[in-house]
Motif scaffolding. Sequence first.
Motif, mmCIF file in Angstrom:
data_model
loop_
_atom_site.group_PDB
_atom_site.id
_atom_site.type_symbol
_atom_site.label_atom_id
_atom_site.label_comp_id
_atom_site.label_asym_id
_atom_site.label_seq_id
_atom_site.Cartn_x
_atom_site.Cartn_y
_atom_site.Cartn_z
ATOM 1 N N THR A 96 -22.721 11.419 10.542
ATOM 2 C CA THR A 96 -23.419 11.843 9.326
ATOM 3 C C THR A 96 -24.158 13.137 9.654
ATOM 4 O O THR A 96 -24.142 13.576 10.808
ATOM 5 N N ALA A 100 -29.440 13.635 6.854
ATOM 6 C CA ALA A 100 -29.504 12.174 6.722
ATOM 7 C C ALA A 100 -30.196 11.563 7.938
ATOM 8 O O ALA A 100 -30.969 10.607 7.816
ATOM 9 N N ILE A 345 -25.173 3.001 10.203
ATOM 10 C CA ILE A 345 -24.680 4.126 9.391
ATOM 11 C C ILE A 345 -23.867 5.075 10.271
ATOM 12 O O ILE A 345 -24.245 5.348 11.404
ATOM 13 N N VAL A 369 -23.484 1.197 6.203
ATOM 14 C CA VAL A 369 -23.222 2.323 5.304
ATOM 15 C C VAL A 369 -22.046 3.094 5.892
ATOM 16 O O VAL A 369 -22.178 3.718 6.949
ATOM 17 N N ASP A 370 -20.891 3.011 5.263
ATOM 18 C CA ASP A 370 -19.694 3.642 5.833
ATOM 19 C C ASP A 370 -18.644 3.831 4.741
ATOM 20 O O ASP A 370 -18.423 2.922 3.942
ATOM 21 N N VAL A 386 -19.973 5.290 1.009
ATOM 22 C CA VAL A 386 -20.594 6.569 0.652
ATOM 23 C C VAL A 386 -19.558 7.685 0.743
ATOM 24 O O VAL A 386 -18.447 7.468 1.236
ATOM 25 N N ASP A 420 -24.675 9.762 1.870
ATOM 26 C CA ASP A 420 -25.601 9.135 2.827
ATOM 27 C C ASP A 420 -27.035 9.513 2.487
ATOM 28 O O ASP A 420 -27.937 8.686 2.446
#
Lengths: 437, 133
Positions: A96, A100, A345, A369-370, A386, A420
């Motif tokens: 990311t 973020a 994440i 979160v992926d 995301v 993200d």
Amino acid sequence: MAKTITDVVCPFCGTLCDDLEVGVSDDGKKIIDVYNACAIGAEKFLHSQASDRVTRPRMKQEDGSWKEVSYDEAVEYTATTLAAARKPLMYGWSSTNCEAQAIGTEIGEIVGAVMDNTATVCHGTTLIAVQDVGVPSCTLGEILNRADRIVFWGCNPAHAHPRHMSRYSIFPRGFFTGKGAKGRRMIVVDPRVTDTAKTADMHLQIEQGRDYELLTALRVAFKGEWLPDTVAGIPKKTIYEVADLMKSGRFGIIFFGMGVTQSLSKNHNIDQAICVTRDLNEYTKWNIMPMRGHYNVTGSGEVWGWLHGFPFALDLSRGFARYNPGDTTSNDLLVRDEVDAVFVIGSDPGAHFPNSSVKKIWDLPSICVDPHLTPTTAVCKLHVPVAFVGVETGGCAYRMDNVPIECRKVVDPPEGMMTDLEFLERVTARVRELKGA
Amino acid sequence: MPKIKLNLITGRTIQQGVSMEGGKEKPAYTAACGIIELDPEDFKKLGVYRNTNVRVTSEYGSVVVKAVDATQGPHPGLGWIPMGPWANMVVNPNTYSTGMPTFKGTPVEVEGAKGEPVWDSLTLVTKACRGEL
Ligand code: SF4
């Protein structure tokens, strides 16, 4: 007719190639083709277009099935879980952008989390070694223009960083390296005859896990002192030969990878490799650089470095920053049952942590979160898909040589999907409310 | 049935990278990472055909993968499972106070596993977590 977007940055590996060209449809919605990228980079762009992509958050039900939920519900679950936890683990952060990472750290500060990135299973031991003995390094641009001795130790760029050799380290012609590959000498140290080793001038097929011995032997050989007949499976004649070859260059570089960081001795292997580099600087100019894996794992170390002073294993649970690898590192925390919630994440510990750690994530309140479906999304309670950073949203990333590069957005994410950054900003706001911070 | 002892290492391959980006739930990922690369010499000792399933067992766990010829050999005595959930069923998780599990250099035993399936990554990890393996 398609439009071509130039100077696109590839968000896959630490080489962070910034010369990609992406053909998109006229309405700017679809990626049609990707030029200049390696097979992995191209696949990353093209897979973002998959028709079976998950575009809304999903919550795991009692019976193991998944139920679609709204982003609002996902924000609420994430914020309440993190706020209620006594010591949550917030892991990943490598696929990311720095923006973020920074806002995520704010959440970590408010809830008192342990923050860790993928270096913990990658170059974490390198970071420990660098803190021990320092690091003489340079940029990839200097290598392109100057390096005439290149060592790949325990790494296989032909597979893991496919364009590294053609863009920077072996084949290109630079300012002082006009003959390209012909003017460079390449040495590979690896227990397998890797595809990288097959292109090298010298391959030392070392006994697996004996890197420390061989590195020490090189230091002895530089001084022309006595060596036993073989060290780590390598005859002493070869070791003296390699030592001479290294000393005879004008500008040398040791690139190293998981072969040294993940084998026994770990950080001590890197200590030695850095000392080899330091010794060589008595004779000529040498540098050393870790082959960082994820495209922005370096960035997460930078962000935490400037915010809290430590590049991974950052424990904020006591209200101030602590760092103690082996204690505040993800796998140790999980196996010892020292965390009570997990937030992931930009990484896939479900696939890349030993199973004993993955089982612990399964038992805890957990959020992943992926953009992809991964083994981590399968074991977590909530999956928040995301937008792909570097494809559907921009942001800053750091290349393996610590050079920051601004990623580009080439297409819009599917309608209604969050990035993200947007998701984390919402979670931060809610966590602030809950904690009265 | 013969069993052989090997030193197991894991790491990236380009097929692992490409198939991972293509989707870890897809068969291509299993084909790329649910394998063990063995040296021809070790195949001889093991006495199984190429491209058949074998069980790899260490002190830390056990997993069924497909045995294939080493692509970056020769490396007799060394087994290679590309990084991913299959390898992570058997690697040595001890970090010895460094934070880093010992992904390279796990002693393993390999034996034929005819009729046993190689699970896809999501199923494998879910089954392992449920204790169904
Ligand atoms: S070498 Fe790395 S950064 Fe460059 S195109 Fe391939 S995956 Fe992307």
